[in-house]
Design an enzyme around this catalytic site. Structure first.
Site, PDB file in Angstrom:
ATOM      1  N   GLY A  68       0.834  -1.198   0.000  1.00  0.00           N
ATOM      2  CA  GLY A  68       0.000   0.000   0.000  1.00  0.00           C
ATOM      3  C   GLY A  68       0.869   1.249   0.000  1.00  0.00           C
ATOM      4  O   GLY A  68       2.097   1.170   0.094  1.00  0.00           O
ATOM      5  N   GLY A 115      -0.639  -4.786   0.212  1.00  0.00           N
ATOM      6  CA  GLY A 115      -1.796  -4.402  -0.585  1.00  0.00           C
ATOM      7  C   GLY A 115      -1.835  -5.034  -1.963  1.00  0.00           C
ATOM      8  O   GLY A 115      -2.908  -5.278  -2.525  1.00  0.00           O
ATOM      9  N   GLU A 138       4.439  -7.220   7.154  1.00  0.00           N
ATOM     10  CA  GLU A 138       3.903  -6.136   7.990  1.00  0.00           C
ATOM     11  C   GLU A 138       4.396  -6.134   9.435  1.00  0.00           C
ATOM     12  O   GLU A 138       4.533  -5.070  10.042  1.00  0.00           O
ATOM     13  CB  GLU A 138       2.369  -6.179   7.981  1.00  0.00           C
ATOM     14  CG  GLU A 138       1.738  -5.815   6.648  1.00  0.00           C
ATOM     15  CD  GLU A 138       1.813  -6.921   5.609  1.00  0.00           C
ATOM     16  OE1 GLU A 138       1.545  -6.637   4.428  1.00  0.00           O
ATOM     17  OE2 GLU A 138       2.154  -8.078   5.960  1.00  0.00           O
ATOM     18  N   ASP A 146      -2.625  -7.809   6.714  1.00  0.00           N
ATOM     19  CA  ASP A 146      -4.038  -7.486   6.493  1.00  0.00           C
ATOM     20  C   ASP A 146      -4.466  -7.888   5.076  1.00  0.00           C
ATOM     21  O   ASP A 146      -4.011  -8.906   4.570  1.00  0.00           O
ATOM     22  CB  ASP A 146      -4.307  -6.006   6.807  1.00  0.00           C
ATOM     23  CG  ASP A 146      -3.626  -5.035   5.847  1.00  0.00           C
ATOM     24  OD1 ASP A 146      -2.563  -5.384   5.280  1.00  0.00           O
ATOM     25  OD2 ASP A 146      -4.147  -3.921   5.669  1.00  0.00           O
TER      26      ASP A 146
END
Length: 347
Positions: A68, A115, A138, A146
């Protein structure tokens, strides 16, 4: 075809195929809010269009998508306006891809992390070339795996998903295929040919069968056995203890333990719990759980500290709070998973 997204993402119709290309190569195709919204609109249109038999997602440059837009998230959060809406839309898109009714072919020829995983690995066909590298890193920046990782990682054999989530280690295409992350492996030089055939026939299964070239597993058998042994323990403390006991005479265990000790203790606890919980949850339930965690992470310390150390003050040591695994309480972790009341993610 304009579904939005400006010069960050391109949409084309090639015969029977709806083709999506990520076009931010200089930013390693980091996923932005505009890209998320545009891809969602394209999927809505193409799912209804009888002329589209298959959707293909690919990227320009040397990365598929390295994650991301972390710096934007950091700056917005630091300014007291954490971009919760971006994550809500991103998580909705991840869930949308998982229930997309047509073949969804992610063509991955480079790094795919964070992402980028969210917009590729929930599709029906995950195709990796020899240039592909997968990671969910992460925990190394004080965040958590996520974008549906709690749905994706528990399904991998031999506790490999728990290992990937807790270490953040990178794997190549052979390990991705062996573990079930990838559905197919192909030669990088065959990508254009595959694209042409998919556009002509729209039949993902038949075309991928023809282009499939098996890839050998990269991780040694004894290391896979060690992963299954250590990462199957019934608590994070159990995993650490198991690695510590083996570490003296086992180089792999020692190296893995050293990696875990650099990660955020809070992130490790959250990741262990979410991946454990995800094994019995639907994709939609996982996304709601991850949205609960996300809201607490954006209000916490370690995420901003991790980004500071990795990106702002490149290469400096993050100072996690709490600093040690023994300092994290069960109540601290429970709070990450608590309901959000009227702020729950709606899908």
């Amino acid at each position: 075809m304009d579904f939005g997204g400006g010069d960050e993402i391109r949409f084309e119709r090639l015969g029977r195929a709806g083709v999506v290309t990520l076009t931010r190569p200089k930013a390693l195709n980091a996923v932005t809010h505009a890209m998320v919204r545009a891809l969602g609109k394209a999927l809505d249109a193409w799912e209804q269009d009888p002329g589209v038999g298959v959707v293909i997602v690919k990227a320009e440059g040397r990365a598929f998508s390295a994650g991301g837009d972390i710096l934007h998230i950091y700056e917005a959060g630091r300014a007291g306006k954490p971009p919760v809406d971006f994550f809500a839309d991103e998580y909705r898109l991840n869930a949308r891809i998982a229930r997309f009714k047509k073949p969804y072919v992610a063509l991955i020829d480079g790094i795919v992390m964070g992402g980028g995983v969210g917009i590729s690995f929930h599709g029906s066909h995950r195709v990796l070339t020899e240039n592909a590298q997968f990671a969910m890193p992460e925990v190394g920046i004080g965040f958590f795996p996520d974008v549906g990782a709690s749905h994706l990682l528990p399904d991998l054999g031999g506790c490999f998903g728990m290992y990937l989530g807790l270490t953040g280690n990178r794997i190549r295409y052979g390990d991705a295929l062996w573990s079930g992350l990838a559905t197919h492996t192909i030669k990088a030089e065959d990508q254009a040919g595959l694209l042409d055939e998919l556009a002509t026939s729209g039949d993902a299964n038949a075309e991928l069968r023809d282009f499939f070239v098996p890839a050998k597993r990269e991780t040694e058998r004894q290391d896979l056995e060690a992963i299954a042994r250590h990462f199957s323990k019934s608590s994070l403390a159990g995993i650490i203890d198991s690695l510590e006991r083996a570490g003296a005479e086992d180089a792999f265990a020692a190296k893995t333990l050293a990696t875990l000790k650099t990660r955020s203790p809070t992130s490790l606890n959250v990741a262990w719990r979410q991946i454990s919980a995800g094994s019995t949850l639907s994709m939609d339930e996982c996304m709601k759980m991850e949205f609960r965690i996300l809201n607490r992470m954006l209000a916490g310390h370690d995420f901003y500290e991790g980004i500071r150390a990795a990106i702002i003050d490149k290469g400096s040591q993050p100072e996690w709070r709490p600093a040690g695994l023994d300092d994290v309480s069960a109540a601290d972790i429970d709070a990450y998973f608590a309901p959000l009341g009227d702020k729950e993610l709606t899908l």
